[in-house]
Design a protein around this motif. Structure first.
Motif, PDB file in Angstrom:
ATOM      1  N   GLU A  82      57.434  33.822  57.623  1.00  0.00           N
ATOM      2  CA  GLU A  82      56.075  33.459  57.170  1.00  0.00           C
ATOM      3  C   GLU A  82      55.824  33.996  55.753  1.00  0.00           C
ATOM      4  OE1 GLU A  82      53.116  32.178  56.217  1.00  0.00           O
ATOM      5  OE2 GLU A  82      52.961  31.697  58.374  1.00  0.00           O
ATOM      6  N   PRO A  83      55.815  33.141  54.748  1.00  0.00           N
ATOM      7  CA  PRO A  83      55.672  33.625  53.367  1.00  0.00           C
ATOM      8  C   PRO A  83      54.274  34.128  53.029  1.00  0.00           C
ATOM      9  CG  PRO A  83      55.704  31.214  53.410  1.00  0.00           C
ATOM     10  CD  PRO A  83      55.979  31.673  54.807  1.00  0.00           C
ATOM     11  N   ARG A  84      53.269  33.777  53.855  1.00  0.00           N
ATOM     12  CA  ARG A  84      51.902  34.217  53.540  1.00  0.00           C
ATOM     13  C   ARG A  84      51.651  35.664  53.963  1.00  0.00           C
ATOM     14  NH1 ARG A  84      48.640  29.716  56.670  1.00  0.00           N
ATOM     15  NH2 ARG A  84      50.389  30.097  58.071  1.00  0.00           N
ATOM     16  N   VAL A  85      52.642  36.281  54.648  1.00  0.00           N
ATOM     17  CA  VAL A  85      52.489  37.684  55.063  1.00  0.00           C
ATOM     18  C   VAL A  85      53.550  38.537  54.362  1.00  0.00           C
ATOM     19  CG1 VAL A  85      52.554  39.313  56.988  1.00  0.00           C
ATOM     20  CG2 VAL A  85      51.515  37.060  57.305  1.00  0.00           C
ATOM     21  N   LEU A  86      53.090  39.373  53.439  1.00  0.00           N
ATOM     22  CA  LEU A  86      53.978  40.386  52.854  1.00  0.00           C
ATOM     23  C   LEU A  86      53.889  41.621  53.746  1.00  0.00           C
ATOM     24  CD1 LEU A  86      55.728  41.753  50.655  1.00  0.00           C
ATOM     25  CD2 LEU A  86      53.603  42.324  49.446  1.00  0.00           C
TER      26      LEU A  86
ATOM     27  N   ARG B 167      42.690  51.056  46.315  1.00  0.00           N
ATOM     28  CA  ARG B 167      41.992  51.296  45.048  1.00  0.00           C
ATOM     29  C   ARG B 167      42.934  51.151  43.859  1.00  0.00           C
ATOM     30  NH1 ARG B 167      39.675  56.887  45.102  1.00  0.00           N
ATOM     31  NH2 ARG B 167      40.552  56.895  47.202  1.00  0.00           N
ATOM     32  N   VAL B 168      44.162  51.672  44.027  1.00  0.00           N
ATOM     33  CA  VAL B 168      45.142  51.602  42.938  1.00  0.00           C
ATOM     34  C   VAL B 168      45.476  50.141  42.629  1.00  0.00           C
ATOM     35  CG1 VAL B 168      47.532  52.184  42.317  1.00  0.00           C
ATOM     36  CG2 VAL B 168      46.102  53.864  43.504  1.00  0.00           C
ATOM     37  N   VAL B 169      45.589  49.346  43.702  1.00  0.00           N
ATOM     38  CA  VAL B 169      46.008  47.955  43.550  1.00  0.00           C
ATOM     39  C   VAL B 169      44.827  47.031  43.252  1.00  0.00           C
ATOM     40  CG1 VAL B 169      47.114  46.059  44.824  1.00  0.00           C
ATOM     41  CG2 VAL B 169      47.984  48.357  45.066  1.00  0.00           C
ATOM     42  N   GLY B 170      43.618  47.468  43.632  1.00  0.00           N
ATOM     43  CA  GLY B 170      42.432  46.648  43.404  1.00  0.00           C
ATOM     44  C   GLY B 170      42.175  45.626  44.496  1.00  0.00           C
ATOM     45  N   VAL B 171      42.442  45.989  45.759  1.00  0.00           N
ATOM     46  CA  VAL B 171      42.130  45.111  46.895  1.00  0.00           C
ATOM     47  C   VAL B 171      40.887  45.669  47.589  1.00  0.00           C
ATOM     48  CG1 VAL B 171      42.984  44.110  49.055  1.00  0.00           C
ATOM     49  CG2 VAL B 171      44.586  44.695  47.254  1.00  0.00           C
ATOM     50  N   SER B 172      39.902  44.804  47.826  1.00  0.00           N
ATOM     51  CA  SER B 172      38.669  45.335  48.428  1.00  0.00           C
ATOM     52  C   SER B 172      38.556  45.035  49.921  1.00  0.00           C
ATOM     53  CB  SER B 172      37.442  44.792  47.700  1.00  0.00           C
ATOM     54  OG  SER B 172      37.476  43.380  47.728  1.00  0.00           O
ATOM     55  N   ARG B 173      39.265  43.985  50.394  1.00  0.00           N
ATOM     56  CA  ARG B 173      39.193  43.690  51.851  1.00  0.00           C
ATOM     57  C   ARG B 173      40.349  44.406  52.548  1.00  0.00           C
ATOM     58  NH1 ARG B 173      38.956  37.346  52.359  1.00  0.00           N
ATOM     59  NH2 ARG B 173      38.745  37.801  54.595  1.00  0.00           N
ATOM     60  N   VAL B 174      40.010  45.509  53.222  1.00  0.00           N
ATOM     61  CA  VAL B 174      41.027  46.394  53.804  1.00  0.00           C
ATOM     62  C   VAL B 174      40.604  46.791  55.216  1.00  0.00           C
ATOM     63  CG1 VAL B 174      42.217  48.611  53.547  1.00  0.00           C
ATOM     64  CG2 VAL B 174      41.499  47.340  51.512  1.00  0.00           C
ATOM     65  N   ALA B 175      41.554  46.801  56.147  1.00  0.00           N
ATOM     66  CA  ALA B 175      41.275  47.291  57.494  1.00  0.00           C
ATOM     67  C   ALA B 175      42.486  48.059  57.996  1.00  0.00           C
ATOM     68  CB  ALA B 175      40.974  46.121  58.441  1.00  0.00           C
TER      69      ALA B 175
ATOM     70  N   GLU C 170      51.810  42.434  42.546  1.00  0.00           N
ATOM     71  CA  GLU C 170      52.346  41.110  42.259  1.00  0.00           C
ATOM     72  C   GLU C 170      51.903  40.075  43.305  1.00  0.00           C
ATOM     73  OE1 GLU C 170      56.542  41.267  41.286  1.00  0.00           O
ATOM     74  OE2 GLU C 170      56.693  39.075  41.371  1.00  0.00           O
ATOM     75  N   PHE C 171      51.842  40.494  44.551  1.00  0.00           N
ATOM     76  CA  PHE C 171      51.498  39.569  45.654  1.00  0.00           C
ATOM     77  C   PHE C 171      50.015  39.210  45.651  1.00  0.00           C
ATOM     78  CE2 PHE C 171      50.571  38.926  50.299  1.00  0.00           C
ATOM     79  CZ  PHE C 171      51.377  37.814  50.507  1.00  0.00           C
ATOM     80  N   LYS C 172      49.170  40.160  45.215  1.00  0.00           N
ATOM     81  CA  LYS C 172      47.712  39.969  45.176  1.00  0.00           C
ATOM     82  C   LYS C 172      47.142  39.508  46.524  1.00  0.00           C
ATOM     83  CE  LYS C 172      47.379  39.021  40.223  1.00  0.00           C
ATOM     84  NZ  LYS C 172      48.774  39.451  39.926  1.00  0.00           N
ATOM     85  N   PRO C 173      47.220  40.359  47.535  1.00  0.00           N
ATOM     86  CA  PRO C 173      46.720  39.948  48.861  1.00  0.00           C
ATOM     87  C   PRO C 173      45.209  39.752  48.848  1.00  0.00           C
ATOM     88  CG  PRO C 173      47.187  42.308  48.834  1.00  0.00           C
ATOM     89  CD  PRO C 173      47.691  41.754  47.525  1.00  0.00           C
ATOM     90  N   GLU C 174      44.762  38.781  49.659  1.00  0.00           N
ATOM     91  CA  GLU C 174      43.318  38.627  49.856  1.00  0.00           C
ATOM     92  C   GLU C 174      42.819  39.717  50.795  1.00  0.00           C
ATOM     93  OE1 GLU C 174      42.339  34.575  51.000  1.00  0.00           O
ATOM     94  OE2 GLU C 174      43.856  33.827  49.619  1.00  0.00           O
ATOM     95  N   VAL C 175      43.660  40.061  51.768  1.00  0.00           N
ATOM     96  CA  VAL C 175      43.316  41.113  52.729  1.00  0.00           C
ATOM     97  C   VAL C 175      44.534  42.020  52.900  1.00  0.00           C
ATOM     98  CG1 VAL C 175      42.481  41.615  55.067  1.00  0.00           C
ATOM     99  CG2 VAL C 175      41.841  39.465  53.965  1.00  0.00           C
TER     100      VAL C 175
ATOM    101  N   GLY D 240      42.325  30.273  57.073  1.00  0.00           N
ATOM    102  CA  GLY D 240      42.458  29.810  55.691  1.00  0.00           C
ATOM    103  C   GLY D 240      42.903  30.850  54.678  1.00  0.00           C
ATOM    104  N   CYS D 241      43.093  32.088  55.130  1.00  0.00           N
ATOM    105  CA  CYS D 241      43.539  33.140  54.219  1.00  0.00           C
ATOM    106  C   CYS D 241      44.974  32.812  53.756  1.00  0.00           C
ATOM    107  CB  CYS D 241      43.486  34.470  54.962  1.00  0.00           C
ATOM    108  SG  CYS D 241      43.729  35.869  53.902  1.00  0.00           S
ATOM    109  N   ARG D 242      45.230  32.938  52.462  1.00  0.00           N
ATOM    110  CA  ARG D 242      46.542  32.511  51.945  1.00  0.00           C
ATOM    111  C   ARG D 242      47.541  33.641  51.783  1.00  0.00           C
ATOM    112  NH1 ARG D 242      43.815  29.873  46.955  1.00  0.00           N
ATOM    113  NH2 ARG D 242      42.608  31.735  47.466  1.00  0.00           N
ATOM    114  N   ARG D 243      47.036  34.868  51.613  1.00  0.00           N
ATOM    115  CA  ARG D 243      47.944  35.995  51.423  1.00  0.00           C
ATOM    116  C   ARG D 243      47.421  37.231  52.142  1.00  0.00           C
ATOM    117  NH1 ARG D 243      47.173  33.726  46.832  1.00  0.00           N
ATOM    118  NH2 ARG D 243      45.747  35.379  46.163  1.00  0.00           N
ATOM    119  N   VAL D 244      48.144  37.662  53.163  1.00  0.00           N
ATOM    120  CA  VAL D 244      47.802  38.878  53.903  1.00  0.00           C
ATOM    121  C   VAL D 244      48.928  39.887  53.683  1.00  0.00           C
ATOM    122  CG1 VAL D 244      47.338  39.886  56.179  1.00  0.00           C
ATOM    123  CG2 VAL D 244      46.625  37.526  55.693  1.00  0.00           C
ATOM    124  N   ALA D 245      48.580  41.084  53.255  1.00  0.00           N
ATOM    125  CA  ALA D 245      49.603  42.130  53.157  1.00  0.00           C
ATOM    126  C   ALA D 245      49.458  43.082  54.337  1.00  0.00           C
ATOM    127  CB  ALA D 245      49.449  42.898  51.847  1.00  0.00           C
TER     128      ALA D 245
END
Ligand SMILES: [Zn+2]
Length: 343
Positions: free
Chosen positions: A176-180, A276-284, A238-243, A152-157
């Protein structure tokens, strides 16, 4: 500060080359030692991917080919890529570790210290016309990204900073547009796999979401800093990834071997600061290449930044001609990207 979790199992060591090879089990000893130098590291035993997990990104026929090669005891998949009796178990655990790392993103700093690596493996093995699959069996990071999408994740970078182009990952998610997928790599004109040009932007609904940042041979930290600031950060904002998943290869480190890039600790630390610069907290992060100095020095510089440290590494400068060329490449890329992004 979230703790560092290393997804690691001795099963990764059972993928053994039949002759001296840069991609060998000792890499993970170096990598683990380097991570432990950062202090407390929790080592987590990963689960194994199932065939169903693999089939989200690979063809059934390819998975069957790998199983047969291992079962028959054949030593090679292709001229670059070997196999051994423990290869299938290691490769399933590597994909499983990438999935576990993606699931843990946000609650810790998960780093999947896996081998065999994965980013050159496409749907059917060799990707985008490459001659070989470059030491890779299954595309670990792609399996993890596809798992996120299916849940269900909509945006993965994906930020792939291995010195070689992640052609397998790019092929798998090309429409696949949901993967940047942003891939920083040495100029494909001078390095395997010979793909990853700025004009390869994705297709169909995915057009514009595949981004190839080409680095001229000789590129040092200054070129990385410019690419991160001018392309990677604005696109992610701009993309605002969830993960955010990193295909973390360390073969761009000067003296690591196999490539002509000259990154030092500073470039890898800056890459680790991106969330941190972008403000994404779910990172692996999922390990790709890196063969000596990159693992012992680049990996800890990257992971310490992911975990929140602010070290003050000096930025090494590239030769003037390299900087000039890098500026041209960046300008060309930004021109192409302006159809899709604010850069
Ligand atoms: Zn590489």
């Amino acid at each position: 500060m979230p703790g560092i979790a290393a997804l690691y199992t001795p099963r990764f060591l059972e993928h053994k080359p039949p002759y001296p090879h840069p991609e060998n089990p000792s890499r993970l000893r170096i990598a683990l030692e380097a991570l432990r130098s950062l202090g407390e590291v929790e080592v987590v035993e990963p689960g194994s991917a199932t065939v169903e997990d693999l089939l989200r990104v690979h063809d059934a026929e390819y998975v069957e080919t790998i199983r047969r090669i291992v079962e028959e005891g054949l030593p090679f998949v292709d001229n670059d890529t070997y196999a051994s009796p423990g290869t299938l178990g290691a490769a399933l655990a590597a994909a499983g570790a990438a999935m576990d790392a993606a699931r843990m993103a946000g609650s810790s700093v998960p780093v999947a210290l896996v081998r065999p690596p994965g980013h050159h493996a496409g749907r059917r093995g060799r990707a985008m016309g490459a001659a070989t699959q470059g030491f890779c069996i299954f595309n670990n990071l792609a399996v993890a990204a596809a798992m996120l999408l299916s849940s269900g994740c909509r945006r993965v970078a994906v930020v792939d900073f291995d010195a070689h182009h992640g052609n397998g990952t790019q092929e798998i998610f090309y429409s696949e547009p949901r993967v940047l997928h942003i891939d920083l790599h040495e100029d494909p004109a001078s390095l395997y796999p010979g793909t990853g040009f700025p004009t390869q932007l994705g297709s169909g609904e995915g057009e514009g979401t595949k981004v190839n940042v080409v680095l001229p041979p000789g590129s040092a930290d200054d070129v990385y800093l410019a690419a991160i600031e001018e392309v990677v950060v604005p696109l992610l904002e701009e993309f605002k990834p969830e993960v955010l998943l990193f295909s973390a290869g360390f073969d761009a480190f000067e003296g690591d071997g196999l490539t002509h890039l000259k990154a030092s600790e500073r470039a890898f630390h800056e890459l680790g600061r991106i969330p941190r610069v972008v403000g994404v907290s779910r990172v692996a992060a999922v390990l790709e290449g890196g063969y000596s100095a990159g693992l012992s020095r680049g990996l800890p510089a990257f992971v310490s930044a992911l975990a929140g440290s602010e070290a003050d590494w000096p930025a090494k400068a590239s030769r003037e001609a390299v900087v000039r060329l890098a500026r041209e490449y960046l300008a060309e890329l930004k021109y192409l990207l302006r159809r899709y992004w604010r850069v």
